[in-house]
Design a protein around this motif. Sequence first.
Motif, PDB file in Angstrom:
ATOM      1  N   ASP A   1      63.124 -53.540  98.919  1.00  0.00           N
ATOM      2  CA  ASP A   1      62.889 -52.335  98.107  1.00  0.00           C
ATOM      3  C   ASP A   1      61.470 -51.783  98.287  1.00  0.00           C
ATOM      4  O   ASP A   1      61.277 -50.585  98.521  1.00  0.00           O
ATOM      5  CB  ASP A   1      63.136 -52.705  96.643  1.00  0.00           C
ATOM      6  CG  ASP A   1      62.908 -51.544  95.690  1.00  0.00           C
ATOM      7  OD1 ASP A   1      63.598 -50.528  95.837  1.00  0.00           O
ATOM      8  OD2 ASP A   1      62.042 -51.666  94.810  1.00  0.00           O
TER       9      ASP A   1
ATOM     10  N   HIS B   1      59.981 -48.127  99.451  1.00  0.00           N
ATOM     11  CA  HIS B   1      59.082 -47.288  98.636  1.00  0.00           C
ATOM     12  C   HIS B   1      57.813 -46.920  99.417  1.00  0.00           C
ATOM     13  O   HIS B   1      57.308 -45.812  99.308  1.00  0.00           O
ATOM     14  CB  HIS B   1      58.670 -48.030  97.365  1.00  0.00           C
ATOM     15  CG  HIS B   1      59.728 -48.045  96.297  1.00  0.00           C
ATOM     16  ND1 HIS B   1      60.208 -46.903  95.725  1.00  0.00           N
ATOM     17  CD2 HIS B   1      60.392 -49.069  95.708  1.00  0.00           C
ATOM     18  CE1 HIS B   1      61.126 -47.212  94.818  1.00  0.00           C
ATOM     19  NE2 HIS B   1      61.262 -48.520  94.792  1.00  0.00           N
TER      20      HIS B   1
ATOM     21  N   HIS C   1      70.963 -50.636  95.129  1.00  0.00           N
ATOM     22  CA  HIS C   1      70.800 -49.231  95.524  1.00  0.00           C
ATOM     23  C   HIS C   1      70.115 -49.219  96.883  1.00  0.00           C
ATOM     24  O   HIS C   1      69.681 -50.261  97.376  1.00  0.00           O
ATOM     25  CB  HIS C   1      69.935 -48.463  94.513  1.00  0.00           C
ATOM     26  CG  HIS C   1      68.628 -49.139  94.255  1.00  0.00           C
ATOM     27  ND1 HIS C   1      67.591 -49.107  95.161  1.00  0.00           N
ATOM     28  CD2 HIS C   1      68.206 -49.916  93.229  1.00  0.00           C
ATOM     29  CE1 HIS C   1      66.591 -49.812  94.678  1.00  0.00           C
ATOM     30  NE2 HIS C   1      66.935 -50.327  93.513  1.00  0.00           N
TER      31      HIS C   1
ATOM     32  N   THR D   1      66.836 -47.734  99.120  1.00  0.00           N
ATOM     33  CA  THR D   1      65.473 -47.244  98.856  1.00  0.00           C
ATOM     34  C   THR D   1      64.852 -46.673 100.121  1.00  0.00           C
ATOM     35  O   THR D   1      64.837 -47.330 101.164  1.00  0.00           O
ATOM     36  CB  THR D   1      64.555 -48.385  98.362  1.00  0.00           C
ATOM     37  OG1 THR D   1      65.182 -49.038  97.263  1.00  0.00           O
ATOM     38  CG2 THR D   1      63.204 -47.836  97.913  1.00  0.00           C
TER      39      THR D   1
ATOM     40  N   HIS E   1      64.264 -44.181  95.396  1.00  0.00           N
ATOM     41  CA  HIS E   1      65.628 -44.660  95.611  1.00  0.00           C
ATOM     42  C   HIS E   1      66.507 -43.478  96.006  1.00  0.00           C
ATOM     43  O   HIS E   1      66.138 -42.329  95.750  1.00  0.00           O
ATOM     44  CB  HIS E   1      66.193 -45.275  94.331  1.00  0.00           C
ATOM     45  CG  HIS E   1      65.454 -46.484  93.874  1.00  0.00           C
ATOM     46  ND1 HIS E   1      65.748 -47.140  92.706  1.00  0.00           N
ATOM     47  CD2 HIS E   1      64.427 -47.167  94.427  1.00  0.00           C
ATOM     48  CE1 HIS E   1      64.943 -48.167  92.569  1.00  0.00           C
ATOM     49  NE2 HIS E   1      64.114 -48.209  93.589  1.00  0.00           N
TER      50      HIS E   1
HETATM   51 ZN   LIG Z   1      62.763 -49.721  93.805  1.00  0.00          ZN
END
Ligand SMILES: [Zn+2]
Length: 355
Positions: free
Chosen positions: A256, A260, A299, A301, A319
Motif C-alpha cells: 500500500d 501511495h 483495495h 493503491t 486508493h
Molecule cells: Zn492506503
Amino acid sequence: MKTIFKSFLLISFFTAVTAITACSDASSQKQITPRNIIYLIGDGMGYGQLSTLIMENAVNKEEYEPSQVNRIKHMGISTTYSADNKVTDSAAGGTALATGEKTNNGTLGLNPQGDTLTSVLVEAAEMGKSTGIIVNTSILDATPAAFYAHVPERKLWDDIALQLSRHTFDILMGDGLMYFNDREDSLDLIQVFHNKGYAFSDSWEEARDLDMEDKMLVLTNFKYLLPQAVEKALEWLDQKDNPNGFFLMIEQARIDGKGHNNEIQGLIFEMDVMDQVMKIVLDYADTHPETLVVITADHETGGANIGYDGRPFFSTKGHTGSVVPVFAYGSGAECFTGLMDNIDIPARLRQLMSY
Ligand SMILES: [Zn+2]
C-alpha cells in the motif's frame, strides 16, 4: 450515485447466493471441510501490482521464473467499495473482509449504525480453532484491527490495543509495542497478556528460536521479515496441533505505501515479499491437504499499471476503486471463483467453516 450503489448491492446479493449454491453442490460431492484456513491480504494489491510481480519474473529477469501465481487454479475478482464511498480505505475494506459487512471509511468493526460486527477470526476461535494474526506493520493498523476491534475511528490506537488484549488469539505478531507498554492510561498490556498465558518477545532474534507455548505475542517490526515470521507461525501452529485446526490471518501491509508514494522499485520489492509469503502458504497447503488458502486485497493503491519499459507506473497517490484479485488454493478453493464483492469472501469462509 444511489442507483449505482443499489446495483452494486444487487450484484453482491446475486453473487453471494450463487456462491452458496456452488459451494453446496461441491460439498455434497466432495465434503469440503478445510481444517485450516490461511487468509492472506495484500494491502493495496490490485492487478497492476500483480502484473508487476508477474512481469518481473516472466519478462524482466534474465531467465523466466514463474511467480507463485502460476500455481493457483481458482481465481476470482472482487469489488471493494465501502458503505459510503466507491473507493474504500483500509478500515472499511478490512471490516468487509473480516466481518462480511460493509461500513463507512475510517470505521473498524462497526456497521454504519454503530452496531458491533464479528469477524471470521473471532468465530474460528469460538469454534475451537487455533488463531493467529501476522502483519509487517503495526498489529493495530486498520486491516488486522478489523479482525478484533470495534472503534468509530481507525486511529484510536490505545483503544484498539486494549480491545486486542481482551481476546485470546494464539499467535500475535506485528509492530506497535508502545501502545501496549507506554500508554496514556498507564495500563501495562504486556502484563495483561502475560497473565493470560502468553509468552512475549519484542525481538525477532529471540522469538525465532522459541518453541510454541500456550500463546505467543511478538511485538516488533517485521518489515521484509514477513516470510520468516509466517514460516515460524506455521511451525508454532504445527507444534500446537489443534485437532480443530487453525485460522491464520496474514497481512503483507507494505504494498500500500509503495502505491501511495509511487515507488517503482519499492513496489517490485514488496511484491517479491508477497510472492515469498505465497510460496510458504501454498507449500503448507500442499503438505497439509485440509488447508484452504485465500489471497486477496482490501483495495488497489496508486492506480498502478505496466508501461512500455515493462515496469509499473502510477496514476494517483491514493486508493482506487479498481477490482482486486481473489486467489484460492487447497481445500474448498473452488468456492472462490467468479465476480465477488469483498463481503462475499468471509461469507464463503463462514460457509466452509460451518460444515
Ligand atoms: Zn492506503
